[in-house]
Scaffold this active site. Structure first.
Site, mmCIF file in Angstrom:
data_model
loop_
_atom_site.group_PDB
_atom_site.id
_atom_site.type_symbol
_atom_site.label_atom_id
_atom_site.label_comp_id
_atom_site.label_asym_id
_atom_site.label_seq_id
_atom_site.Cartn_x
_atom_site.Cartn_y
_atom_site.Cartn_z
ATOM 1 N N GLY A 1 0.842 -1.185 0.000
ATOM 2 C CA GLY A 1 0.000 0.000 0.000
ATOM 3 C C GLY A 1 0.875 1.231 0.000
ATOM 4 O O GLY A 1 2.037 1.168 0.408
ATOM 5 N N GLN B 1 3.230 9.986 1.149
ATOM 6 C CA GLN B 1 4.511 9.275 1.305
ATOM 7 C C GLN B 1 5.468 9.560 0.144
ATOM 8 O O GLN B 1 6.662 9.322 0.260
ATOM 9 C CB GLN B 1 4.280 7.752 1.391
ATOM 10 C CG GLN B 1 3.571 7.310 2.649
ATOM 11 C CD GLN B 1 3.400 5.804 2.652
ATOM 12 O OE1 GLN B 1 2.447 5.265 2.124
ATOM 13 N NE2 GLN B 1 4.356 5.095 3.246
ATOM 14 N N CYS C 1 5.809 -0.076 7.607
ATOM 15 C CA CYS C 1 5.481 1.065 6.762
ATOM 16 C C CYS C 1 6.707 1.440 5.945
ATOM 17 O O CYS C 1 7.812 1.484 6.479
ATOM 18 C CB CYS C 1 5.050 2.239 7.644
ATOM 19 S SG CYS C 1 4.655 3.727 6.706
ATOM 20 N N LEU C 2 6.497 1.720 4.665
ATOM 21 C CA LEU C 2 7.615 2.107 3.799
ATOM 22 C C LEU C 2 8.247 3.413 4.277
ATOM 23 O O LEU C 2 9.389 3.696 3.950
ATOM 24 C CB LEU C 2 7.132 2.259 2.351
ATOM 25 C CG LEU C 2 6.596 0.977 1.693
ATOM 26 C CD1 LEU C 2 5.945 1.292 0.350
ATOM 27 C CD2 LEU C 2 7.706 -0.050 1.528
ATOM 28 N N HIS D 1 -4.433 1.835 7.503
ATOM 29 C CA HIS D 1 -3.061 2.342 7.582
ATOM 30 C C HIS D 1 -2.856 3.472 6.560
ATOM 31 O O HIS D 1 -2.288 4.522 6.886
ATOM 32 C CB HIS D 1 -2.109 1.158 7.335
ATOM 33 C CG HIS D 1 -0.657 1.492 7.284
ATOM 34 N ND1 HIS D 1 0.250 0.980 8.192
ATOM 35 C CD2 HIS D 1 0.072 2.258 6.428
ATOM 36 C CE1 HIS D 1 1.467 1.442 7.895
ATOM 37 N NE2 HIS D 1 1.388 2.207 6.826
ATOM 38 N N GLU D 2 -3.343 3.248 5.320
ATOM 39 C CA GLU D 2 -3.145 4.256 4.266
ATOM 40 C C GLU D 2 -3.985 5.507 4.517
ATOM 41 O O GLU D 2 -3.520 6.616 4.307
ATOM 42 C CB GLU D 2 -3.475 3.679 2.876
ATOM 43 C CG GLU D 2 -2.646 2.486 2.437
ATOM 44 C CD GLU D 2 -1.162 2.636 2.675
ATOM 45 O OE1 GLU D 2 -0.633 3.768 2.636
ATOM 46 O OE2 GLU D 2 -0.515 1.611 2.942
ATOM 47 N N HIS E 1 -2.382 7.776 6.833
ATOM 48 C CA HIS E 1 -1.333 8.618 6.233
ATOM 49 C C HIS E 1 -1.924 9.945 5.748
ATOM 50 O O HIS E 1 -1.264 10.971 5.800
ATOM 51 C CB HIS E 1 -0.682 7.913 5.035
ATOM 52 C CG HIS E 1 0.446 6.976 5.385
ATOM 53 N ND1 HIS E 1 1.602 7.394 6.007
ATOM 54 C CD2 HIS E 1 0.604 5.648 5.170
ATOM 55 C CE1 HIS E 1 2.423 6.355 6.159
ATOM 56 N NE2 HIS E 1 1.836 5.270 5.671
HETATM 57 NI NI NI Z 1 2.701 3.391 5.710
#
Ligand code: NI
Length: 186
Positions: A46, A51, A98-99, A140-141, A144
């Site tokens: 995701g 991000q 998380c990236l 989660h997204e 963000h």
């Molecule tokens: Ni994330």
């Protein structure tokens, strides 16, 4: 399509609230293409627009697998503009990565099932019921987009231990080693 650089904690802009997309035009679609490309290249399951430095309410998600089927990239791809959680119920705990939060994973408590509404790239309204991993990644997204990282759901102690580790690495000019093999990140 381009692979964009993924911003990582403690980048301040990750804390900003993203703006609603007012027009799903060619520019929006090209941002979304970049996001999809960047998510698969990471690899991640995701990605939210902030991000990659786009302060817009857009998420892309591909949890890839149903059951134990092999991953078929693209088949489960979701691109949602202005996503909103309109219903949430139950409770589940998943270990998340998380990236934008490299080298760290932790269990987060979230709703077990969500109903998400938004828009697709063809300017159609979409409504999606999700549970399991998909429900987790959607929450989660969408977090963000509110400037919230999964570490913001942890105890202050856990968050600060991570924060100290990152700041020390940055001070020493060391990269923080990604922990990709340990699980998927979004
Ligand atoms: Ni994330």
């Amino acid at each position: 399509m381009a692979i964009r650089r993924i911003l990582t904690y403690p980048e301040p802009s990750l804390k900003n609230v993203a703006k609603p997309v007012e027009n799903i035009d060619g520019r929006t679609v090209s941002w979304i293409d970049d996001m999809v490309h960047t998510m698969y290249a990471a690899p991640g399951i995701g990605l939210a627009a902030p991000q990659v430095g786009l302060p817009q309410r857009i998420v892309v998600v591909d949890v890839g697998v149903d059951d134990d089927e092999e991953v078929e990239r693209g088949k489960h791809l979701l691109r949602i503009v202005n996503p909103e959680i309109v219903e949430a119920e139950g409770e589940s705990v998943f270990e998340e990565g998380c990236l934008s939060v490299v080298d760290f994973r932790a269990e987060v408590k979230r709703a077990a099932r969500v109903l998400v509404k938004g828009w697709d790239t063809e300017q159609r309204e979409v409504s999606l019921e999700a549970d399991g991993l998909l429900a987790v990644v959607l929450q989660h997204e969408i977090d963000h987009l509110e400037g919230t990282l999964f570490i913001d759901h942890l105890s202050r102690l856990k968050r600060e231990m991570y924060s100290r580790r990152v700041k020390k690495a940055l001070r020493e000019g060391r990269p923080i080693a990604p922990e990709r093999s340990a699980g998927e990140s979004a």
